[in-house]
Every structure is written in structure tokens, then in C-alpha cells.
Write a protein that holds these residues in place. Structure first.
Motif, mmCIF file in Angstrom:
data_model
loop_
_atom_site.group_PDB
_atom_site.id
_atom_site.type_symbol
_atom_site.label_atom_id
_atom_site.label_comp_id
_atom_site.label_asym_id
_atom_site.label_seq_id
_atom_site.Cartn_x
_atom_site.Cartn_y
_atom_site.Cartn_z
ATOM 1 N N ASN A 163 0.809 -1.216 0.000
ATOM 2 C CA ASN A 163 0.000 0.000 0.000
ATOM 3 C C ASN A 163 0.845 1.271 0.000
ATOM 4 O OD1 ASN A 163 -2.419 -1.438 -0.030
ATOM 5 N ND2 ASN A 163 -2.547 -1.517 2.214
ATOM 6 N N LYS A 164 2.005 1.226 0.629
ATOM 7 C CA LYS A 164 2.843 2.420 0.731
ATOM 8 C C LYS A 164 3.905 2.503 -0.368
ATOM 9 C CE LYS A 164 2.346 2.835 5.767
ATOM 10 N NZ LYS A 164 3.065 2.843 7.076
ATOM 11 N N CYS A 165 4.449 1.352 -0.744
ATOM 12 C CA CYS A 165 5.611 1.364 -1.654
ATOM 13 C C CYS A 165 5.419 0.533 -2.920
ATOM 14 C CB CYS A 165 6.857 0.854 -0.926
ATOM 15 S SG CYS A 165 7.158 1.599 0.681
ATOM 16 N N ARG A 166 4.284 -0.170 -3.039
ATOM 17 C CA ARG A 166 4.064 -1.079 -4.159
ATOM 18 C C ARG A 166 5.204 -2.098 -4.288
ATOM 19 N NH1 ARG A 166 -0.421 0.481 -3.788
ATOM 20 N NH2 ARG A 166 -1.827 1.165 -5.454
ATOM 21 N N LYS A 167 5.588 -2.672 -3.158
ATOM 22 C CA LYS A 167 6.646 -3.681 -3.131
ATOM 23 C C LYS A 167 6.072 -5.042 -2.728
ATOM 24 C CE LYS A 167 10.698 -2.757 -1.457
ATOM 25 N NZ LYS A 167 11.776 -2.364 -0.519
ATOM 26 N N TYR A 168 6.715 -6.085 -3.204
ATOM 27 C CA TYR A 168 6.377 -7.473 -2.871
ATOM 28 C C TYR A 168 4.934 -7.807 -3.256
ATOM 29 C CZ TYR A 168 10.550 -6.408 -0.212
ATOM 30 O OH TYR A 168 11.806 -5.974 0.150
ATOM 31 N N ARG A 169 4.650 -7.566 -4.536
ATOM 32 C CA ARG A 169 3.300 -7.807 -5.059
ATOM 33 C C ARG A 169 2.830 -9.238 -4.819
ATOM 34 N NH1 ARG A 169 2.184 -10.011 -9.801
ATOM 35 N NH2 ARG A 169 4.269 -9.564 -10.644
ATOM 36 N N ASN A 170 3.736 -10.187 -4.933
ATOM 37 C CA ASN A 170 3.343 -11.599 -4.805
ATOM 38 C C ASN A 170 3.545 -12.169 -3.404
ATOM 39 O OD1 ASN A 170 2.402 -12.055 -7.422
ATOM 40 N ND2 ASN A 170 4.452 -12.471 -8.231
ATOM 41 N N SER A 171 3.776 -11.316 -2.416
ATOM 42 C CA SER A 171 3.936 -11.840 -1.050
ATOM 43 C C SER A 171 2.683 -12.535 -0.517
ATOM 44 C CB SER A 171 4.387 -10.732 -0.087
ATOM 45 O OG SER A 171 3.458 -9.665 -0.057
ATOM 46 N N PRO A 172 1.464 -12.220 -1.011
ATOM 47 C CA PRO A 172 0.300 -13.004 -0.561
ATOM 48 C C PRO A 172 0.434 -14.495 -0.806
ATOM 49 C CG PRO A 172 -0.457 -10.987 -1.600
ATOM 50 C CD PRO A 172 1.029 -11.058 -1.827
ATOM 51 N N ALA A 173 1.294 -14.877 -1.738
ATOM 52 C CA ALA A 173 1.487 -16.305 -2.014
ATOM 53 C C ALA A 173 1.895 -17.056 -0.756
ATOM 54 C CB ALA A 173 2.557 -16.486 -3.101
ATOM 55 N N LEU A 174 2.685 -16.413 0.097
ATOM 56 C CA LEU A 174 3.146 -17.061 1.326
ATOM 57 C C LEU A 174 1.955 -17.440 2.211
ATOM 58 C CD1 LEU A 174 6.234 -16.054 3.392
ATOM 59 C CD2 LEU A 174 4.088 -16.518 4.557
ATOM 60 N N PHE A 175 0.974 -16.542 2.300
ATOM 61 C CA PHE A 175 -0.182 -16.796 3.171
ATOM 62 C C PHE A 175 -1.163 -17.780 2.520
ATOM 63 C CE2 PHE A 175 1.240 -12.341 3.660
ATOM 64 C CZ PHE A 175 1.930 -12.531 4.842
ATOM 65 N N ILE A 176 -1.251 -17.751 1.192
ATOM 66 C CA ILE A 176 -2.090 -18.720 0.491
ATOM 67 C C ILE A 176 -1.529 -20.128 0.705
ATOM 68 C CG2 ILE A 176 -2.944 -19.471 -1.767
ATOM 69 C CD1 ILE A 176 -2.811 -16.488 -2.608
ATOM 70 N N LEU A 177 -0.196 -20.251 0.686
ATOM 71 C CA LEU A 177 0.430 -21.546 0.966
ATOM 72 C C LEU A 177 0.120 -22.007 2.390
ATOM 73 C CD1 LEU A 177 3.960 -20.996 -0.639
ATOM 74 C CD2 LEU A 177 2.157 -22.484 -1.508
ATOM 75 N N CYS A 178 0.195 -21.086 3.345
ATOM 76 C CA CYS A 178 -0.093 -21.433 4.745
ATOM 77 C C CYS A 178 -1.552 -21.834 4.940
ATOM 78 C CB CYS A 178 0.233 -20.244 5.651
ATOM 79 S SG CYS A 178 1.995 -19.964 5.934
ATOM 80 N N GLY A 179 -2.439 -21.243 4.174
ATOM 81 C CA GLY A 179 -3.866 -21.499 4.345
ATOM 82 C C GLY A 179 -4.401 -22.680 3.553
ATOM 83 N N THR A 180 -3.581 -23.224 2.659
ATOM 84 C CA THR A 180 -4.047 -24.337 1.817
ATOM 85 C C THR A 180 -3.199 -25.589 1.948
ATOM 86 O OG1 THR A 180 -2.702 -23.560 -0.039
ATOM 87 C CG2 THR A 180 -4.982 -22.769 0.075
ATOM 88 N N GLY A 181 -1.922 -25.442 2.332
ATOM 89 C CA GLY A 181 -1.020 -26.582 2.370
ATOM 90 C C GLY A 181 -0.533 -26.995 0.992
ATOM 91 N N LEU A 182 -0.723 -26.134 -0.005
ATOM 92 C CA LEU A 182 -0.256 -26.455 -1.355
ATOM 93 C C LEU A 182 1.261 -26.505 -1.411
ATOM 94 C CD1 LEU A 182 -2.495 -24.167 -3.628
ATOM 95 C CD2 LEU A 182 -2.746 -26.615 -3.214
ATOM 96 N N ARG A 183 1.775 -27.327 -2.324
ATOM 97 C CA ARG A 183 3.189 -27.254 -2.679
ATOM 98 C C ARG A 183 3.396 -25.976 -3.478
ATOM 99 N NH1 ARG A 183 1.361 -32.527 -3.727
ATOM 100 N NH2 ARG A 183 2.336 -34.140 -2.423
ATOM 101 N N LEU A 184 4.589 -25.398 -3.398
ATOM 102 C CA LEU A 184 4.839 -24.146 -4.098
ATOM 103 C C LEU A 184 4.595 -24.303 -5.597
ATOM 104 C CD1 LEU A 184 5.706 -21.210 -4.105
ATOM 105 C CD2 LEU A 184 8.100 -21.959 -4.158
#
Length: 343
Positions: free
Chosen positions: A140-161
Motif C-alpha cells: 500500500n505504501k511502496c508497491r513492493k512485494y506484489r506476490n507476497s500473498p502467495a506465502l499466506f495462500i500456501l499457509c492457508g491451503t497446504g499447497l506445494r509451491l
């Protein structure tokens, strides 16, 4: 096959011929792994230079003995032996060799390198909370790490990367709250061009093809990922896209995770930590082992429990749970033990 042409082929030539023959029957990443083993341990070895038709059992014994020198783990020695043995079967079928002596060779496991016990941890609750806040602030402040939500999606689903990186929005059903896993990203080396290849393929086994539910935590981060992709002006069928809109490489998303963790001040942990965290959280909160195992695509429940579960319960949780369990044996001592309580 021209037998006269191949009668003096060496072991190395026979193995390479077999690998070329098997190329169409093996998954590309499996073939790449086999070829790497051939290059590293057979191709330029003294064993590899022996004419295949002159191979005796003692040659095979000596070769395996050179591998069991404490530098290679037992499972990998078994794999190398299996590759050579399959190659010898191939040569026998074509009358290049008369007998596969590698079949009779035994591997001394005690002489192999021991597996290193790695500390396989999970994400702690406070770490995830810090990372969530950091992800929102950075974007929201710097437009950095656009794909960082992937980390939480992995934690919430147990998917392999690889499963997440190959996931397309067409397989995400927000109305039914389900995700269908049918593809995964694979990485292998094309030895013809000596280049790294990243591509979609089918999952590793039948149980990996599965449908999982989208819990509230995952739903929010999927929507956040969709929001960021739109704000970045990227049009893509992939849930986690590269800037080009194509499938992002696993090495690139790993670099993103590392940089993101450093920025937020949380120690980086590999992507598979998210998978262990999912398993641990689900089992700690009472989900049945069979269901957790099915959700993560394991063939055996023992893998889920013995390899992926890491107890997170601290002293207070442990005590509260056991007190609740043993209420069934509650007995009234009539106050006779009060005077001994803190003696």
C-alpha cells in the motif's frame, strides 16, 4: 540394432543409450535427475570406461563400493544402482551384454552417508501476523512485494509451491469456495541445450490431483492477490503471475520471499514451512488426520504425521488440553490434600 556396431560399447555408452531410449517414458524432471546421476557418477568413471560385454560381478561390486564411501546417502546410491541395472537389462535385451550382474550387488548401508537431521520448523503465529502487516504496508505504501500473498495462500491451503505457481484462476471457484489442483510447476535441466526449464506438468501422483476448500483466511489473501495484480496492470490467467503475466519461476518467488522477510524483520523460512504450518495448525485444532492428509495430497497418512507435523502447543495449551481430557477421572478428595498443595 546393429550389434556389430555396439559390441564394444562401454558401460557409459550403454547407460547413455538407455537414457535416450527411456526419455519418452519418463517425466522430464525424472529423466533430468537420472541423467545428472549418470554424468556425475558413471560417465567419466573407470567403471564407465569398461566395455559392457566384459562386465563381471566384481566390477559391479567395486563400482558400488566406490559410491559407499560416506559421501552419498543410501537412497541415492540405490537410485544410481537402479539406473545402471536398468541400462544393463536394456543391453541384455539387445544382446549387447549377456548378463546383468548389477542385480546381484548388495549395498552396505552402514558405509553410506547418514541423512542430516534438519530442523523442520513451522511459522509461529506472531511471525505470520507480522508478515501479514508487513505485506499490506509494503504494497500500500511502496508497491513492493506484489506476490507476497502467495506465502499466506500456501499457509492457508497446504499447497506445494509448484502447485500454487501453476494454479490458474479458472481452477478457483469463489462461489463454491474450492480450488482444483491439476497442474504443478516442474524444473529440470535440458542436457541437450544445458539450460534450466520451467514448465507445467501433472502432479507427482494421483492423490496430488485433488479439490480443496477455500477457508476464510485463504479467501482474503486470494482476493488481495487479485487486487494487487489488477493494480499492477497485469493481465494473467495465473493466480501468482510474473510481471509479464506468464507463470512465475519458483526461484524468483523464493527470492521475493527472502527479500520480503528481511524487509519485515522476520527470519526467512523455506516455502515448504508453509505446508508444515498448515498440517500442524489443522491437526492441533482437531482436524482428522485422514482429512489433512487428503488436503495436502499425501498418499500415506504416516507422511503427514511423521514428516510434516510439528507440535506447536506451548506449556499453557498443553496443560489446558490435558486438564480437559482427564476431567473424565475427576475425583473429590474432600479437601484432605489442601495442606499439601504447596508444601
Amino acid at each position: 540394432m546393429d550389434l556389430e556396431k555396439h559390441k564394444n560399447d562401454t558401460v557409459a555408452q550403454v547407460v547413455e543409450m538407455f537414457l535416450e531410449f527411456a526419455k519418452g517414458d519418463l517425466k522430464k524432471q525424472t529423466h533430468s535427475r537420472y541423467y545428472r546421476a549418470y554424468v556425475n557418477y558413471v560417465k567419466d568413471s573407470s567403471f564407465g570406461k569398461i566395455p559392457a560385454r566384459k562386465i563381471k560381478k566384481y566390477h559391479c561390486d567395486d563400482f558400488i563400493r566406490t559410491l559407499t564411501n560416506g559421501t552419498i546417502v543410501y537412497s541415492y546410491v540405490c537410485q544410481i544402482k537402479c539406473i545402471v541395472s536398468q541400462a544393463f537389462d536394456y543391453a541384455c535385451d539387445r544382446e549387447i551384454m549377456s548378463w546383468n550382474f548389477m542385480r546381484k550387488v548388495k549395498i552396505n548401508e552402514d558405509r553410506c552417508k547418514e541423512h542430516e537431521d534438519k530442523e523442520l520448523g513451522v511459522w509461529e503465529d506472531d511471525e505470520i501476523n507480522t508478515l501479514q502487516s508487513g505485506s499490506m504496508n509494503c504494497w500500500n505504501k511502496c508497491r513492493k512485494y506484489r506476490n507476497s500473498p502467495a506465502l499466506f495462500i500456501l499457509c492457508g491451503t497446504g499447497l506445494r509451491l509448484g502447485e500454487l505457481l501453476a494454479l490458474k484462476w479458472s481452477k478457483v471457484d469463489f462461489e463454491r469456495r474450492t480450488i482444483r489442483i491439476e497442474r504443478t510447476q516442474t524444473e529440470y535441466t535440458d542436457y541437450d541445450t544445458n539450460s534450466k526449464i520451467y514448465e507445467e506438468s501433472t502432479p507427482k501422483n494421483k492423490t496430488s490431483r485433488r479439490t480443496i476448500v477455500i477457508n476464510d483466511f485463504t479467501y482474503k489473501w486470494l482476493m488481495e492477490q487479485k487486487r494487487r495484480t489488477k493494480q499492477a496492470g497485469i493481465e494473467s490467467e495465473y493466480v501468482i503471475p510474473a510481471n509479464s503475466g506468464r507463470m512465475v519461476k519458483e526461484s524468483n518467488i523464493t527470492s521475493t520471499f527472502k527479500a520480503f522477510c528481511i524487509n519485515v524483520g522476520v527470519e526467512y523460512k523455506p516455502s515448504h514451512t508453509c505446508r508444515r504450518s498448515y498440517v500442524t495448525n489443522c491437526l492441533d485444532k482437531g482436524m482428522k488426520l485422514a482429512l489433512v492428509s487428503r488436503n495436502v495430497g499425501h498418499k500415506n497418512k504416516s507422511t503427514t504425521l511423521n514428516t510434516y507435523y510439528k507440535c506447536k502447543n506451548d506449556y499453557e495449551d498443553n496443560l489446558a488440553i490435558q486438564n480437559e481430557i482427564f476431567k473424565i477421572y475427576d475425583f473429590d478428595f474432600g479437601g484432605v490434600q489442601k495442606e499439601l498443595a504447596f508444601a
